[in-house]
Motif scaffolding. Structure first.
Motif, PDB file in Angstrom:
ATOM      1  N   ALA A  30       0.830  -1.210   0.000  1.00 32.85           N
ATOM      2  CA  ALA A  30       0.000   0.000   0.000  1.00 32.85           C
ATOM      3  C   ALA A  30       0.862   1.257   0.000  1.00 32.85           C
ATOM      4  CB  ALA A  30      -0.934  -0.007   1.208  1.00 32.85           C
ATOM      5  N   ILE A  31       1.917   1.243   0.792  1.00 32.86           N
ATOM      6  CA  ILE A  31       2.794   2.413   0.871  1.00 32.86           C
ATOM      7  C   ILE A  31       3.437   2.677  -0.483  1.00 32.86           C
ATOM      8  CG2 ILE A  31       4.918   3.300   1.921  1.00 32.86           C
ATOM      9  CD1 ILE A  31       4.046   1.652   4.446  1.00 32.86           C
ATOM     10  N   GLN A  32       3.789   1.613  -1.192  1.00 33.43           N
ATOM     11  CA  GLN A  32       4.438   1.767  -2.496  1.00 33.43           C
ATOM     12  C   GLN A  32       3.453   2.192  -3.577  1.00 33.43           C
ATOM     13  OE1 GLN A  32       6.238  -2.090  -3.039  1.00 33.43           O
ATOM     14  NE2 GLN A  32       8.107  -1.530  -1.943  1.00 33.43           N
ATOM     15  N   GLN A  33       2.233   1.662  -3.544  1.00 32.24           N
ATOM     16  CA  GLN A  33       1.286   1.883  -4.636  1.00 32.24           C
ATOM     17  C   GLN A  33       0.247   2.962  -4.334  1.00 32.24           C
ATOM     18  OE1 GLN A  33      -0.290  -1.993  -5.617  1.00 32.24           O
ATOM     19  NE2 GLN A  33       1.733  -2.886  -5.850  1.00 32.24           N
ATOM     20  N   LYS A  34       0.116   3.355  -3.085  1.00 34.55           N
ATOM     21  CA  LYS A  34      -0.731   4.464  -2.657  1.00 34.55           C
ATOM     22  C   LYS A  34      -2.169   4.370  -3.216  1.00 34.55           C
ATOM     23  CE  LYS A  34       3.214   7.612  -2.423  1.00 34.55           C
ATOM     24  NZ  LYS A  34       3.807   8.873  -2.931  1.00 34.55           N
ATOM     25  N   PRO A  35      -2.907   3.323  -2.870  1.00 32.20           N
ATOM     26  CA  PRO A  35      -4.298   3.253  -3.340  1.00 32.20           C
ATOM     27  C   PRO A  35      -5.142   4.368  -2.728  1.00 32.20           C
ATOM     28  CG  PRO A  35      -3.887   1.588  -1.669  1.00 32.20           C
ATOM     29  CD  PRO A  35      -2.554   2.193  -1.986  1.00 32.20           C
ATOM     30  N   ASP A  36      -6.140   4.806  -3.480  1.00 36.36           N
ATOM     31  CA  ASP A  36      -7.075   5.817  -2.984  1.00 36.36           C
ATOM     32  C   ASP A  36      -8.242   5.174  -2.239  1.00 36.36           C
ATOM     33  OD1 ASP A  36      -5.855   8.200  -4.384  1.00 36.36           O
ATOM     34  OD2 ASP A  36      -6.287   6.928  -6.113  1.00 36.36           O
ATOM     35  N   PHE A  37      -8.589   3.956  -2.652  1.00 38.12           N
ATOM     36  CA  PHE A  37      -9.707   3.229  -2.039  1.00 38.12           C
ATOM     37  C   PHE A  37      -9.302   1.769  -1.880  1.00 38.12           C
ATOM     38  CE2 PHE A  37     -11.554   6.791  -4.271  1.00 38.12           C
ATOM     39  CZ  PHE A  37     -12.528   7.265  -3.404  1.00 38.12           C
ATOM     40  N   ILE A  38      -9.767   1.169  -0.794  1.00 40.34           N
ATOM     41  CA  ILE A  38      -9.607  -0.265  -0.577  1.00 40.34           C
ATOM     42  C   ILE A  38     -11.005  -0.842  -0.364  1.00 40.34           C
ATOM     43  CG2 ILE A  38      -8.786  -2.037   1.022  1.00 40.34           C
ATOM     44  CD1 ILE A  38      -6.306  -0.264   1.461  1.00 40.34           C
ATOM     45  N   CYS A  39     -11.400  -1.763  -1.244  1.00 46.42           N
ATOM     46  CA  CYS A  39     -12.728  -2.378  -1.163  1.00 46.42           C
ATOM     47  C   CYS A  39     -12.561  -3.853  -0.833  1.00 46.42           C
ATOM     48  CB  CYS A  39     -13.462  -2.206  -2.498  1.00 46.42           C
ATOM     49  SG  CYS A  39     -15.127  -2.880  -2.495  1.00 46.42           S
ATOM     50  N   ILE A  40     -13.197  -4.296   0.242  1.00 45.64           N
ATOM     51  CA  ILE A  40     -13.071  -5.674   0.713  1.00 45.64           C
ATOM     52  C   ILE A  40     -14.414  -6.375   0.570  1.00 45.64           C
ATOM     53  CG2 ILE A  40     -12.450  -7.144   2.668  1.00 45.64           C
ATOM     54  CD1 ILE A  40     -10.855  -4.769   3.788  1.00 45.64           C
ATOM     55  N   THR A  41     -14.428  -7.507  -0.110  1.00 46.08           N
ATOM     56  CA  THR A  41     -15.668  -8.267  -0.250  1.00 46.08           C
ATOM     57  C   THR A  41     -15.804  -9.229   0.918  1.00 46.08           C
ATOM     58  OG1 THR A  41     -16.985  -9.661  -1.724  1.00 46.08           O
ATOM     59  CG2 THR A  41     -14.604 -10.042  -1.715  1.00 46.08           C
ATOM     60  N   ILE A  42     -16.994  -9.285   1.500  1.00 48.85           N
ATOM     61  CA  ILE A  42     -17.185 -10.025   2.750  1.00 48.85           C
ATOM     62  C   ILE A  42     -18.326 -11.026   2.608  1.00 48.85           C
ATOM     63  CG2 ILE A  42     -17.592  -9.834   5.219  1.00 48.85           C
ATOM     64  CD1 ILE A  42     -16.743  -6.915   5.076  1.00 48.85           C
ATOM     65  N   ALA A  43     -17.988 -12.298   2.791  1.00 48.94           N
ATOM     66  CA  ALA A  43     -18.989 -13.341   3.011  1.00 48.94           C
ATOM     67  C   ALA A  43     -19.012 -13.620   4.513  1.00 48.94           C
ATOM     68  CB  ALA A  43     -18.632 -14.596   2.228  1.00 48.94           C
ATOM     69  N   THR A  44     -20.099 -14.161   4.999  1.00 50.47           N
ATOM     70  CA  THR A  44     -20.215 -14.360   6.446  1.00 50.47           C
ATOM     71  C   THR A  44     -19.061 -15.178   7.038  1.00 50.47           C
ATOM     72  OG1 THR A  44     -22.618 -14.133   6.318  1.00 50.47           O
ATOM     73  CG2 THR A  44     -21.729 -15.214   8.278  1.00 50.47           C
ATOM     74  N   PRO A  45     -18.616 -16.276   6.406  1.00 44.09           N
ATOM     75  CA  PRO A  45     -17.531 -17.050   7.028  1.00 44.09           C
ATOM     76  C   PRO A  45     -16.193 -16.316   7.113  1.00 44.09           C
ATOM     77  CG  PRO A  45     -18.733 -18.379   5.425  1.00 44.09           C
ATOM     78  CD  PRO A  45     -19.166 -16.959   5.220  1.00 44.09           C
ATOM     79  N   ASN A  46     -15.955 -15.319   6.230  1.00 45.59           N
ATOM     80  CA  ASN A  46     -14.667 -14.625   6.312  1.00 45.59           C
ATOM     81  C   ASN A  46     -14.804 -13.207   6.881  1.00 45.59           C
ATOM     82  OD1 ASN A  46     -15.463 -12.881   4.187  1.00 45.59           O
ATOM     83  ND2 ASN A  46     -14.400 -14.087   2.629  1.00 45.59           N
ATOM     84  N   TYR A  47     -15.884 -12.967   7.612  1.00 44.44           N
ATOM     85  CA  TYR A  47     -16.123 -11.637   8.177  1.00 44.44           C
ATOM     86  C   TYR A  47     -14.970 -11.205   9.091  1.00 44.44           C
ATOM     87  CZ  TYR A  47     -18.407  -7.831  10.737  1.00 44.44           C
ATOM     88  OH  TYR A  47     -18.708  -6.617  11.300  1.00 44.44           O
ATOM     89  N   ASN A  48     -14.543 -12.085   9.991  1.00 46.08           N
ATOM     90  CA  ASN A  48     -13.467 -11.721  10.923  1.00 46.08           C
ATOM     91  C   ASN A  48     -12.163 -11.432  10.181  1.00 46.08           C
ATOM     92  OD1 ASN A  48     -15.092 -11.919  13.198  1.00 46.08           O
ATOM     93  ND2 ASN A  48     -14.645 -14.092  13.488  1.00 46.08           N
ATOM     94  N   ASN A  49     -11.868 -12.228   9.146  1.00 42.64           N
ATOM     95  CA  ASN A  49     -10.687 -11.968   8.327  1.00 42.64           C
ATOM     96  C   ASN A  49     -10.764 -10.586   7.685  1.00 42.64           C
ATOM     97  OD1 ASN A  49      -9.053 -14.178   8.663  1.00 42.64           O
ATOM     98  ND2 ASN A  49      -9.898 -15.331   6.944  1.00 42.64           N
ATOM     99  N   ALA A  50     -11.947 -10.248   7.177  1.00 44.45           N
ATOM    100  CA  ALA A  50     -12.128  -8.954   6.516  1.00 44.45           C
ATOM    101  C   ALA A  50     -11.924  -7.798   7.487  1.00 44.45           C
ATOM    102  CB  ALA A  50     -13.530  -8.880   5.897  1.00 44.45           C
ATOM    103  N   ILE A  51     -12.416  -7.955   8.703  1.00 44.41           N
ATOM    104  CA  ILE A  51     -12.227  -6.907   9.712  1.00 44.41           C
ATOM    105  C   ILE A  51     -10.750  -6.730  10.037  1.00 44.41           C
ATOM    106  CG2 ILE A  51     -12.669  -6.281  12.118  1.00 44.41           C
ATOM    107  CD1 ILE A  51     -15.083  -5.857  10.297  1.00 44.41           C
ATOM    108  N   GLN A  52     -10.022  -7.833  10.156  1.00 44.25           N
ATOM    109  CA  GLN A  52      -8.589  -7.750  10.434  1.00 44.25           C
ATOM    110  C   GLN A  52      -7.843  -7.044   9.310  1.00 44.25           C
ATOM    111  OE1 GLN A  52      -7.247 -11.752  11.181  1.00 44.25           O
ATOM    112  NE2 GLN A  52      -8.388 -11.946  13.092  1.00 44.25           N
ATOM    113  N   ILE A  53      -8.202  -7.358   8.079  1.00 41.95           N
ATOM    114  CA  ILE A  53      -7.563  -6.705   6.934  1.00 41.95           C
ATOM    115  C   ILE A  53      -7.858  -5.213   6.942  1.00 41.95           C
ATOM    116  CG2 ILE A  53      -7.591  -6.528   4.413  1.00 41.95           C
ATOM    117  CD1 ILE A  53      -8.162  -9.576   4.389  1.00 41.95           C
ATOM    118  N   ALA A  54      -9.119  -4.855   7.157  1.00 46.19           N
ATOM    119  CA  ALA A  54      -9.493  -3.437   7.194  1.00 46.19           C
ATOM    120  C   ALA A  54      -8.743  -2.704   8.292  1.00 46.19           C
ATOM    121  CB  ALA A  54     -11.005  -3.304   7.392  1.00 46.19           C
TER     122      ALA A  54
END
Length: 246
Positions: A56-80
């Motif tokens: 992220a530091i190298q590529q400097k995204p303006d937006f990060i969009c995470i797709t969330i299914a119920t089984p990977n909800y906790n993973n998605a929160i950790q990534i965010a």
């Protein structure tokens, strides 16, 4: 109009028996749609490669969009939460404008959960199509926390999924020994099954048979895909179209 860089992240599907055997189709559609409107996208499939803060530091995204299914909800929160560090840590001057967006079936059905509201800047609900919702956020037309976009009436106006953004050789799904992918030929459902997130999407729209066959022929010719798993909520709501595809 400012052109933006958007990361589209699929958290690792640790819960799935054959995690990573098929491409994240929803993100492919989002990527193609954003590119069609002049934006830059990078897809990160956590089943094969994980985005890092260094990336992220190298590529400097303006937006990060995470797709969330119920089984990977906790993973998605950790990534965010990991990317929230960029907004509030030592790199906050560089990333203070970074927006983190939640999409996918879980937040489409349950956009008002306390943790989701706390972590994400925008949440794409299930009352519309994600492509238009994400484009409206990226281009600054929507400032709301929970975003409800209009439905895309003619699905054939959508570009084919952005298969070129990932290495298709990483995906090893097969059907009866033939290389396969999932494919969606419609959106919405006429029924109201209590266990299904699509129960909230009553507006059924179909791709034409011509679009479906064009899609199949493209991946057949380019990626040697010879089997297709239709994941429509209801594939047979229009028998004439099914016969035409066949």
């Amino acid at each position: 109009m400012t052109k933006c860089t958007i990361w589209l992240i699929n958290p690792p599907d640790n819960w799935a028996e054959h995690a990573g055997d098929r491409p994240p189709l929803g993100l492919y559609y989002l990527s193609a749609y954003l590119k069609q409107h002049g934006h830059k996208t990078i897809i990160w499939d956590g089943n094969h490669i994980i985005a890092t803060l260094r990336d992220a530091i190298q590529q400097k995204p303006d937006f990060i969009c995470i797709t969330i299914a119920t089984p990977n909800y906790n993973n998605a929160i950790q990534i965010a939460n990991s990317f929230i560090l960029l907004k509030h840590g030592k790199y906050k001057r560089m990333f203070h404008r970074l927006k983190i967006i939640a999409g996918g079936s879980h937040v489409a059905a349950y956009p008002n959960e306390e943790l989701t509201l706390k972590v994400f800047d925008h949440i794409v609900s299930g009352h519309g199509d994600g492509e238009q919702a994400l484009l409206d956020i990226v281009e600054g037309r929507i400032k709301d926390k929970i975003v409800k976009a209009p439905f895309i009436e003619n699905l054939d106006t959508l570009p084919l999924p952005d298969y070129e953004s990932l290495d298709m050789d990483k995906y090893n799904m097969t059907i009866e020994g033939k290389k396969a992918i999932t494919m969606s030929t419609s959106r919405g459902c006429i029924y109201n099954c209590f266990y299904c997130g699509s129960a909230t999407i009553k507006k059924v729209r179909n791709h034409s048979a011509e679009y479906v066959v064009k899609h199949m022929k493209y991946v057949y010719d380019k990626y040697n895909i010879k089997a297709f798993y239709f994941i429509d909520d209801i594939f047979t709501n229009n028998f004439a179209r099914v016969f035409e595809i066949c």
